[in-house]
Design an enzyme around this catalytic site. Structure first.
Site, mmCIF file in Angstrom:
data_model
loop_
_atom_site.group_PDB
_atom_site.id
_atom_site.type_symbol
_atom_site.label_atom_id
_atom_site.label_comp_id
_atom_site.label_asym_id
_atom_site.label_seq_id
_atom_site.Cartn_x
_atom_site.Cartn_y
_atom_site.Cartn_z
ATOM 1 N N GLY A 11 47.990 36.793 41.538
ATOM 2 C CA GLY A 11 48.722 35.740 40.825
ATOM 3 C C GLY A 11 49.903 36.273 40.033
ATOM 4 N N THR A 38 51.489 29.452 45.657
ATOM 5 C CA THR A 38 51.333 28.003 45.492
ATOM 6 C C THR A 38 52.605 27.445 44.852
ATOM 7 O OG1 THR A 38 50.497 28.088 43.221
ATOM 8 C CG2 THR A 38 48.863 28.372 44.989
ATOM 9 N N THR A 122 40.119 32.043 29.751
ATOM 10 C CA THR A 122 40.833 31.129 28.849
ATOM 11 C C THR A 122 39.960 30.722 27.669
ATOM 12 O OG1 THR A 122 41.645 28.846 28.729
ATOM 13 C CG2 THR A 122 40.112 29.302 30.490
ATOM 14 N N ASP A 123 40.605 30.361 26.570
ATOM 15 C CA ASP A 123 39.842 29.838 25.417
ATOM 16 C C ASP A 123 39.179 28.506 25.765
ATOM 17 O OD1 ASP A 123 42.163 28.268 25.484
ATOM 18 O OD2 ASP A 123 42.578 28.431 23.341
ATOM 19 N N GLU A 124 39.630 27.864 26.851
ATOM 20 C CA GLU A 124 39.065 26.553 27.204
ATOM 21 C C GLU A 124 37.607 26.654 27.654
ATOM 22 O OE1 GLU A 124 41.359 23.696 29.263
ATOM 23 O OE2 GLU A 124 43.268 24.633 28.749
ATOM 24 N N TYR A 146 38.814 22.277 35.353
ATOM 25 C CA TYR A 146 39.505 23.575 35.288
ATOM 26 C C TYR A 146 38.691 24.579 34.477
ATOM 27 C CZ TYR A 146 42.531 27.088 33.119
ATOM 28 O OH TYR A 146 43.046 28.276 32.629
ATOM 29 N N THR A 149 35.490 25.761 36.077
ATOM 30 C CA THR A 149 35.621 26.799 37.114
ATOM 31 C C THR A 149 35.886 28.167 36.483
ATOM 32 O OG1 THR A 149 37.997 26.351 37.461
ATOM 33 C CG2 THR A 149 36.430 25.208 38.917
ATOM 34 N N LYS A 150 36.637 28.181 35.381
ATOM 35 C CA LYS A 150 36.902 29.468 34.718
ATOM 36 C C LYS A 150 35.610 30.031 34.122
ATOM 37 C CE LYS A 150 40.477 31.143 34.301
ATOM 38 N NZ LYS A 150 41.233 32.065 35.204
ATOM 39 N N PRO A 201 56.427 13.022 27.570
ATOM 40 C CA PRO A 201 55.096 12.401 27.484
ATOM 41 C C PRO A 201 54.127 13.232 26.635
ATOM 42 C CG PRO A 201 55.401 13.430 29.629
ATOM 43 C CD PRO A 201 56.648 13.705 28.851
HETATM 44 P P1 NAD Z 1 50.233 29.788 36.998
HETATM 45 O O1 NAD Z 1 49.720 28.512 37.571
HETATM 46 O O2 NAD Z 1 51.600 29.824 36.403
HETATM 47 O O3 NAD Z 1 50.189 30.941 38.102
HETATM 48 C C1 NAD Z 1 49.090 31.135 38.942
HETATM 49 C C2 NAD Z 1 49.500 32.056 40.070
HETATM 50 O O4 NAD Z 1 48.338 32.306 40.866
HETATM 51 C C3 NAD Z 1 50.550 31.474 41.003
HETATM 52 O O5 NAD Z 1 51.513 32.457 41.321
HETATM 53 C C4 NAD Z 1 49.757 31.063 42.242
HETATM 54 O O6 NAD Z 1 50.518 31.095 43.436
HETATM 55 C C5 NAD Z 1 48.652 32.101 42.244
HETATM 56 N N1 NAD Z 1 47.423 31.643 42.910
HETATM 57 C C6 NAD Z 1 46.742 30.482 42.692
HETATM 58 N N2 NAD Z 1 45.663 30.422 43.486
HETATM 59 C C7 NAD Z 1 45.654 31.574 44.220
HETATM 60 C C8 NAD Z 1 44.795 32.097 45.210
HETATM 61 N N3 NAD Z 1 43.712 31.432 45.629
HETATM 62 N N4 NAD Z 1 45.067 33.303 45.733
HETATM 63 C C9 NAD Z 1 46.161 34.007 45.335
HETATM 64 N N5 NAD Z 1 47.027 33.542 44.406
HETATM 65 C C10 NAD Z 1 46.773 32.345 43.850
HETATM 66 O O7 NAD Z 1 49.144 30.244 35.942
HETATM 67 P P2 NAD Z 1 49.326 30.985 34.536
HETATM 68 O O8 NAD Z 1 49.611 29.974 33.492
HETATM 69 O O9 NAD Z 1 50.230 32.150 34.718
HETATM 70 O O10 NAD Z 1 47.834 31.494 34.295
HETATM 71 C C11 NAD Z 1 47.426 32.776 34.803
HETATM 72 C C12 NAD Z 1 45.967 32.995 34.440
HETATM 73 O O11 NAD Z 1 45.806 32.913 33.026
HETATM 74 C C13 NAD Z 1 45.028 31.948 35.017
HETATM 75 O O12 NAD Z 1 43.846 32.588 35.433
HETATM 76 C C14 NAD Z 1 44.740 31.006 33.863
HETATM 77 O O13 NAD Z 1 43.460 30.432 33.972
HETATM 78 C C15 NAD Z 1 44.809 31.962 32.693
HETATM 79 N N6 NAD Z 1 45.204 31.371 31.407
HETATM 80 C C16 NAD Z 1 46.393 30.702 31.289
HETATM 81 C C17 NAD Z 1 46.773 30.198 30.046
HETATM 82 C C18 NAD Z 1 48.107 29.501 29.850
HETATM 83 O O14 NAD Z 1 48.387 29.061 28.729
HETATM 84 N N7 NAD Z 1 48.962 29.387 30.850
HETATM 85 C C19 NAD Z 1 45.930 30.356 28.949
HETATM 86 C C20 NAD Z 1 44.724 31.046 29.114
HETATM 87 C C21 NAD Z 1 44.386 31.566 30.346
#
Ligand code: NAD
Length: 300
Positions: A11, A38, A122-124, A146, A149-150, A201
């Site tokens: 990712g 994605t 995640t904190d969620e 979401y 699943t985490k 929104p």
């Molecule tokens: P994002 O949606 O911006 O990016 C996710 C990336 O993962 C994308 O590049 C997508 O193409 C890739 N991806 C998705 N499914 C995939 C798969 N099956 N195989 C390979 N690649 C795949 O997400 P983000 O906001 O950068 O979050 C990254 C991680 O951090 C996630 O695990 C999320 O749960 C966690 N997280 C995010 C936040 C936040 O505020 N954004 C907070 C806490 C935790």
């Protein structure tokens, strides 16, 4: 960390993963990035032609081989709560079956050759709480598909560690913000709405509280954990910067000299969490502290 490390980042084309890759490359490490590309992935990034960066376009739930490496950083996930409420399957596939597949690939390696599995959670997973802050030892109680699943992925990791001896670290991060975040999330949505002269929104009455952490502070936290933390432990990562959604929007509006007239209140999302709050004391005890502690840092 003095010597060069070989990372697999999953990712790494998404929001937070791309900041991790940028920092890892700038520190002289090698990165193999496995990303399904994605809608949330960036098609072009400044380090695409760098000699120590390789992109493999693949789904973590389907890959059959894991290149050798020192550490896997698993950022890959479906990450948008609203999408998970509309359709759960892609979340189960990427966030649960994807982790399951990665764990099996690690398990299939000889013990001396197994990488550390560093999972980004995640904190969620804790659900919400109206007062106080969650510690890493608190019970998980996710509220939406979401976060469920985490949390499921975390359970698999703990079980694989106990049963098969796989080494892991889990970080649970608060809401991140900054450059390269996809438009569906609150702050980029505000910015794009303002730029396109559209209403912003806001769910409910905008009083929901989130814990806002600048993405580069999250990344410095992850490197601090990697360098100074213990394996087979869980770490919260948070600036402990609690703000109501409406306060966040007000701050972004002020960057553009706009006012609340641009805000449109929309119905709550189902299962809406009221307040997130995690303590990052365990990480701070390793010497980390965020560079941006209050408000929303204007990063550009
Ligand atoms: P994002 O949606 O911006 O990016 C996710 C990336 O993962 C994308 O590049 C997508 O193409 C890739 N991806 C998705 N499914 C995939 C798969 N099956 N195989 C390979 N690649 C795949 O997400 P983000 O906001 O950068 O979050 C990254 C991680 O951090 C996630 O695990 C999320 O749960 C966690 N997280 C995010 C936040 C936040 O505020 N954004 C907070 C806490 C935790």
């Amino acid at each position: 960390m003095e010597k060069s490390v070989k990372f697999i980042v999953t990712g790494g084309r998404g929001f937070i993963g791309s900041h991790f890759v940028e920092e890892a490359l700038s520190r002289g490490h090698d990165v193999i990035d496995i990303d399904k590309m994605t809608y949330a992935a960036h098609t072009s990034l400044p380090w695409d032609n760098s000699s120590n960066y390789t992109l493999k376009v693949a789904d973590i739930a389907e890959i059959e081989h894991l290149p050798s490496c020192d550490v896997i950083f698993n950022f890959a996930a479906e990450s948008h709560v609203n999408n998970s409420i509309r359709e759960t399957e892609p979340f189960v596939k990427s966030n649960v079956l994807g982790v399951h597949n990665l764990l099996n690939l690690v398990r299939g390696k000889m013990k001396y050759n197994r990488p550390l599995f560093f999972h980004i959670s995640t904190d969620e997973v804790y659900g919400d709480r109206l007062e106080g802050s969650f510690l890493e030892t608190d019970k998980l109680s996710p509220s939406n598909p979401y976060s469920a699943t985490k949390a499921s992925a975390e359970m698999l990791i703990l079980a694989y560690s106990r049963t098969y001896g796989i080494d892991y670290i889990i970080s649970r991060s608060a809401n991140n913000y900054g450059d390269r975040q996809f438009d569906e999330k609150l702050i980029p949505k505000c910015i794009s709405s303002i730029k396109n002269d559209k209403k912003i929104p806001i769910h409910g009455d905008g009083t929901y509280i989130r814990d806002w952490t600048y993405v580069k502070d999250n990344i410095s936290g992850l490197f601090c954990i990697l360098e100074s933390g213990k394996k087979n432990e869980i770490y919260n990562v948070s600036a402990e910067n609690h703000m109501r959604n409406l306060e966040v929007v007000d701050e972004v509006l002020s960057w553009y000299n706009k006012d609340r007239e641009m805000v449109e209140f929309v119905p709550n999302r189902w299962g809406q969490d009221l307040r997130y709050s995690i303590s990052s004391q365990k990480l701070r005890n390793l010497g980390w502290s965020p560079s941006h502690k209050r408000g929303i840092y204007k990063w550009y």
